[in-house]
Design a protein around this motif. Structure first.
Motif, PDB file in Angstrom:
ATOM      1  N   GLU A 262       0.889  -1.397  -0.026  1.00 43.14           N
ATOM      2  CA  GLU A 262       0.071  -0.058  -0.001  1.00 43.14           C
ATOM      3  C   GLU A 262       0.947   1.267   0.124  1.00 43.14           C
ATOM      4  O   GLU A 262       0.512   2.009  -0.559  1.00 43.14           O
ATOM      5  N   SER A 263       1.913   1.197   0.638  1.00 43.60           N
ATOM      6  CA  SER A 263       2.637   2.346   0.773  1.00 43.60           C
ATOM      7  C   SER A 263       3.485   2.721  -0.623  1.00 43.60           C
ATOM      8  O   SER A 263       3.536   3.875  -1.260  1.00 43.60           O
ATOM      9  N   LEU A 264       3.722   1.594  -1.352  1.00 47.72           N
ATOM     10  CA  LEU A 264       4.363   1.700  -2.801  1.00 47.72           C
ATOM     11  C   LEU A 264       3.367   2.267  -3.597  1.00 47.72           C
ATOM     12  O   LEU A 264       3.714   3.036  -4.662  1.00 47.72           O
ATOM     13  N   LEU A 265       2.007   1.771  -3.579  1.00 45.76           N
ATOM     14  CA  LEU A 265       0.937   1.995  -4.619  1.00 45.76           C
ATOM     15  C   LEU A 265       0.564   3.533  -4.288  1.00 45.76           C
ATOM     16  O   LEU A 265       0.119   4.331  -5.129  1.00 45.76           O
ATOM     17  N   PRO A 278      11.921   5.795 -14.579  1.00 50.03           N
ATOM     18  CA  PRO A 278      12.564   5.858 -13.144  1.00 50.03           C
ATOM     19  C   PRO A 278      11.651   5.078 -12.110  1.00 50.03           C
ATOM     20  O   PRO A 278      12.125   4.486 -10.901  1.00 50.03           O
ATOM     21  N   LEU A 279      10.353   4.797 -12.480  1.00 48.83           N
ATOM     22  CA  LEU A 279       9.728   4.232 -11.551  1.00 48.83           C
ATOM     23  C   LEU A 279       9.436   2.799 -11.747  1.00 48.83           C
ATOM     24  O   LEU A 279       8.415   1.977 -11.220  1.00 48.83           O
ATOM     25  N   LYS A 280      10.090   1.996 -12.517  1.00 48.62           N
ATOM     26  CA  LYS A 280      10.272   0.774 -12.977  1.00 48.62           C
ATOM     27  C   LYS A 280      10.569  -0.192 -11.754  1.00 48.62           C
ATOM     28  O   LYS A 280       9.572  -1.069 -11.501  1.00 48.62           O
ATOM     29  N   ASN A 281      11.390   0.052 -11.068  1.00 49.28           N
ATOM     30  CA  ASN A 281      11.457  -0.941  -9.907  1.00 49.28           C
ATOM     31  C   ASN A 281      10.410  -0.782  -8.863  1.00 49.28           C
ATOM     32  O   ASN A 281      10.197  -1.811  -8.037  1.00 49.28           O
ATOM     33  N   ILE A 282       9.655   0.474  -8.569  1.00 52.37           N
ATOM     34  CA  ILE A 282       8.876   0.349  -7.654  1.00 52.37           C
ATOM     35  C   ILE A 282       7.433  -0.287  -8.062  1.00 52.37           C
ATOM     36  O   ILE A 282       6.839  -1.050  -7.379  1.00 52.37           O
ATOM     37  N   ARG A 283       7.166  -0.193  -9.439  1.00 56.85           N
ATOM     38  CA  ARG A 283       6.182  -0.713  -9.879  1.00 56.85           C
ATOM     39  C   ARG A 283       6.433  -2.483  -9.943  1.00 56.85           C
ATOM     40  O   ARG A 283       5.510  -3.075  -9.486  1.00 56.85           O
ATOM     41  N   SER A 284       7.613  -2.839 -10.316  1.00 53.52           N
ATOM     42  CA  SER A 284       7.921  -4.188  -9.867  1.00 53.52           C
ATOM     43  C   SER A 284       7.942  -4.625  -8.472  1.00 53.52           C
ATOM     44  O   SER A 284       7.227  -5.805  -7.960  1.00 53.52           O
TER      45      SER A 284
END
Length: 392
Positions: A262-265, A278-284
């Motif tokens: 939930e924090s990442l989303l 740049p947000l690829k790692n966070i999406r993964s």
């Protein structure tokens, strides 16, 4: 699994972060949820069924704490059934699911299914969180001799009242002014996320404090019985501490992925475009924790029974007979209030004082045995000679 994203997905104007996780391999994700929920459901029921070779314990009544442990398992079982039903419909009727969140759709049943199944899952797991909080409170009150026969009624009122109130309030604010025209923006969804995660965070923060205070009170209680702290009593205090640790360990393992996800989303929702490189790692990371949630959330039921009772075995006794169920135990919640002696004559005072001392000792033994249940093997329980284990 239990996530506020399940309800958010029912809105026609879904945010990009919700679409990211809900549209990521939905067949695989639903299959994972069905598998994990089914395994947990079967093993939880297996744990709770009576087993062959178990001699029923002669105990007067089930304590409020042992009743709470059973209710936690029931909430997990019903929550797992909700996940199995939702995921099965998702896999078996793709055309029906495709009409969810369709603006000006001709049928309301897809939306009703979406909202109803999500609310069922959230309500049951939220109630489980509140029951776990009540268990920590009751354990502390039992040791402090403050729990009474009416506390379980109070726990029912608090648990189901708060669970229903927070669930309805969050859903109402999320779907305002109506399900077909939810408000845009993150602000209208924040109250729903708060009402979903408030009981979870309460257990994470408050339960360890209550468990620690209970363990300290148990040590003082054991020392006060005879004025000494023997090796057996020290080992018993350690067993109770380990039991509380296992309960919190299971809870952290099963629900920490929800907080991370939930924090990442939430972070992705605040970005102008979540598809930026740049947000690829966070999406993964968000997608990985989403799958982990589908595995760990349903397994809470089975893992909790291991923490509560230990492994009870495979040999199920299906013969119908009147016997004590495995989770029944004694606590001071079932013991009446002490009666104080009337100073009529000296002999009566001495006799009544001995009765009070015996009652206090019995209350102590019952309170400790309630909290230590499930941490030792059946053979150990039969061979214990300490007064704490008398009546097992």
């Amino acid at each position: 699994m239990a996530s506020p994203r399940l309800e958010t997905y029912c809105c026609p104007n879904q945010d990009a972060a919700t679409q990211l996780v809900m549209n990521f391999q939905p067949e695989v994700f639903c299959g994972v949820c069905i598998g994990s929920s089914s395994i947990s459901l079967l093993l939880t029921i297996l744990q709770l069924l009576p087993k062959k070779g178990q001699s029923p314990r002669k105990m007067p009544k089930a304590s409020s704490s042992s009743t709470i442990l059973l209710l936690i398992s029931i909430c997990d079982i019903l929550g797992s059934l909700g996940m199995i039903f939702r995921s099965s419909v998702w896999l078996g009727f793709p055309g029906f699911i495709a009409n969810i969140s369709v603006v000006n759709g001709t049928s309301v049943w897809p939306s009703v299914f979406c909202v109803g199944s999500a609310m069922w899952i959230q309500l049951l797991y939220s109630a489980g969180f509140w029951w776990l909080f009540c268990y920590a409170v009751d354990s502390y009150l039992v040791v402090r001799r403050s729990a009474g026969l009416s506390t379980i009624v109070l726990y029912h009122m608090m648990t189901w009242g708060l669970a229903v109130m927070l669930c309805v309030e969050g859903i109402t604010l999320l779907y305002y002014p109506s399900l077909s025209s939810c408000e845009n923006g993150l602000e209208h969804a924040i109250p729903h996320y708060i009402t979903t995660y408030a009981p979870l965070l309460l257990v994470l923060v408050v339960n360890p404090v209550l468990f620690r205070r209970t363990v300290s009170a148990v040590a003082s209680l054991l020392k006060g019985r005879q004025g000494i702290y023997t090796e057996n009593e020290r080992r018993l205090g350690t067993e109770i501490q380990i039991r509380f640790f296992k309960i919190m360990l299971v809870f952290v393992i099963c629900w920490s992925s929800n907080i991370i996800n939930e924090s990442l989303l939430f972070y992705l929702e605040m970005q102008p475009d979540i598809n930026e490189t740049p947000l690829k790692n966070i999406r993964s990371a968000a997608l990985i924790t989403w799958i982990i949630m589908g595995v760990l959330n349903p397994m809470q039921g089975f893992l909790f029974t291991l923490a509560f009772y230990g492994w009870t075995g495979w040999r199920v006794d299906l013969k119908w007979r009147k016997r004590e169920i495995p989770w029944e135990s004694m606590s001071s919640s079932t013991v009446g209030e002490n009666t104080y002696p009337s100073p009529v004559n000296y002999q009566n005072n001495i006799h009544d004082s001995k009765k009070i001392a015996a009652t206090d000792s019995q209350q102590t033994d019952e309170a400790i045995s309630m909290m230590s249940e499930g941490n030792t093997s059946s053979d150990d329980r039969l061979t214990r000679s300490s007064p704490i284990y008398q009546g097992w």
